[in-house]
Design a protein around this motif. Sequence first.
Motif, PDB file in Angstrom:
ATOM      1  N   ASN A 148      40.780  52.469  31.536  1.00  0.00           N
ATOM      2  CA  ASN A 148      41.799  51.796  32.343  1.00  0.00           C
ATOM      3  C   ASN A 148      42.407  52.747  33.379  1.00  0.00           C
ATOM      4  O   ASN A 148      43.613  52.815  33.566  1.00  0.00           O
ATOM      5  CB  ASN A 148      42.899  51.239  31.427  1.00  0.00           C
ATOM      6  CG  ASN A 148      43.624  50.062  32.052  1.00  0.00           C
ATOM      7  OD1 ASN A 148      43.052  49.330  32.840  1.00  0.00           O
ATOM      8  ND2 ASN A 148      44.880  49.902  31.720  1.00  0.00           N
TER       9      ASN A 148
ATOM     10  N   SER B 234      42.812  54.252  37.230  1.00  0.00           N
ATOM     11  CA  SER B 234      42.712  53.927  38.653  1.00  0.00           C
ATOM     12  C   SER B 234      42.155  55.130  39.407  1.00  0.00           C
ATOM     13  O   SER B 234      42.180  56.265  38.908  1.00  0.00           O
ATOM     14  CB  SER B 234      44.083  53.558  39.223  1.00  0.00           C
ATOM     15  OG  SER B 234      44.939  54.689  39.236  1.00  0.00           O
TER      16      SER B 234
ATOM     17  N   LYS C  54      40.361  49.221  37.876  1.00  0.00           N
ATOM     18  CA  LYS C  54      40.556  50.181  36.794  1.00  0.00           C
ATOM     19  C   LYS C  54      39.200  50.425  36.139  1.00  0.00           C
ATOM     20  O   LYS C  54      38.399  49.492  35.973  1.00  0.00           O
ATOM     21  CB  LYS C  54      41.550  49.639  35.761  1.00  0.00           C
ATOM     22  CG  LYS C  54      42.962  49.418  36.315  1.00  0.00           C
ATOM     23  CD  LYS C  54      43.634  50.731  36.639  1.00  0.00           C
ATOM     24  CE  LYS C  54      45.080  50.535  37.106  1.00  0.00           C
ATOM     25  NZ  LYS C  54      45.971  50.154  35.996  1.00  0.00           N
TER      26      LYS C  54
END
Length: 286
Positions: A188, A190, A215
């Motif tokens: 998850n 970025s 993500k």
Amino acid sequence: MRSSILLLACLTVVHGQTPHVPSFEVASVKPASPSASAITCSGGPGTSDPGTWRCSNVPLGFLITQAYGFEAYQFRPNDPCCRGRFDFNAKVPDGATKEQFHLMIQNLLTDRFHLKLRHEKKEMPTYQLTLGDGGAKMKPSAANAPAETEDPWAPPEFTLGKDGYPVFPAGRGGLAGAGGHYHWVASNLSVEDMVKTLSFHLGRPVIDATRLTGKYDIDLKWWIDVSWLLERAGHPDEAKDLPDLGRPGPTLMRAVQDQLGLKLVSGKGLGDLVVIDHLDKVPTEN
């Protein structure tokens, strides 16, 4: 005329208000024992003990970096001004967020050490993170994947694999290095998060030019010359006595390209550097 007077009165009230400054309920600071060798920090928001924060034998440079979130290229924690080591023990107010916690440490450094710092712009080498020729190879995270939480003070648990790279417990991630072999497992994530970590390990600003907004889950392995790290940190003598650390792997730049499908392009740009104007060597009394 009447409206101008009312406006002036309102501005006077607004500027006369003193904003709330987050601070610890109780805080103790004292010089570390000369015989202490290990650096330990625990507690605070996001940990198993959010109400108590303790650090022992911690260098001020490390604490400044953590409190302000400075990148490696911005500030050198081992600067002569910031090598003093201290023990901290503080009570954190209930419900404090991580952002408030960092402000508390900043204010503690200001109050007890009279820390004064400033930012200045300087042209320096940079990297631009772009998509590789074949496109991104990263696995998109599941839509309901929870963000990873971790203790900001504790290193991740790991064992060493047969290839010399750290191996994390099943279902857990982290970033760790041993003998020059680095392994980064995260979910998850970025691209903005990736850029921050890459900037730290490359020692220069990394600018996101991928236009990726999702993500991702990543599993990245790379190798770095430990002797170079020691020389960079000012310990060239230790670099001469290093044992054989095993077969080298890909550099971080090559690993990012081959394993993530991204590319780091060298260039130049303005970097935001941090300068310490003042820092007391001895804190004010508790």
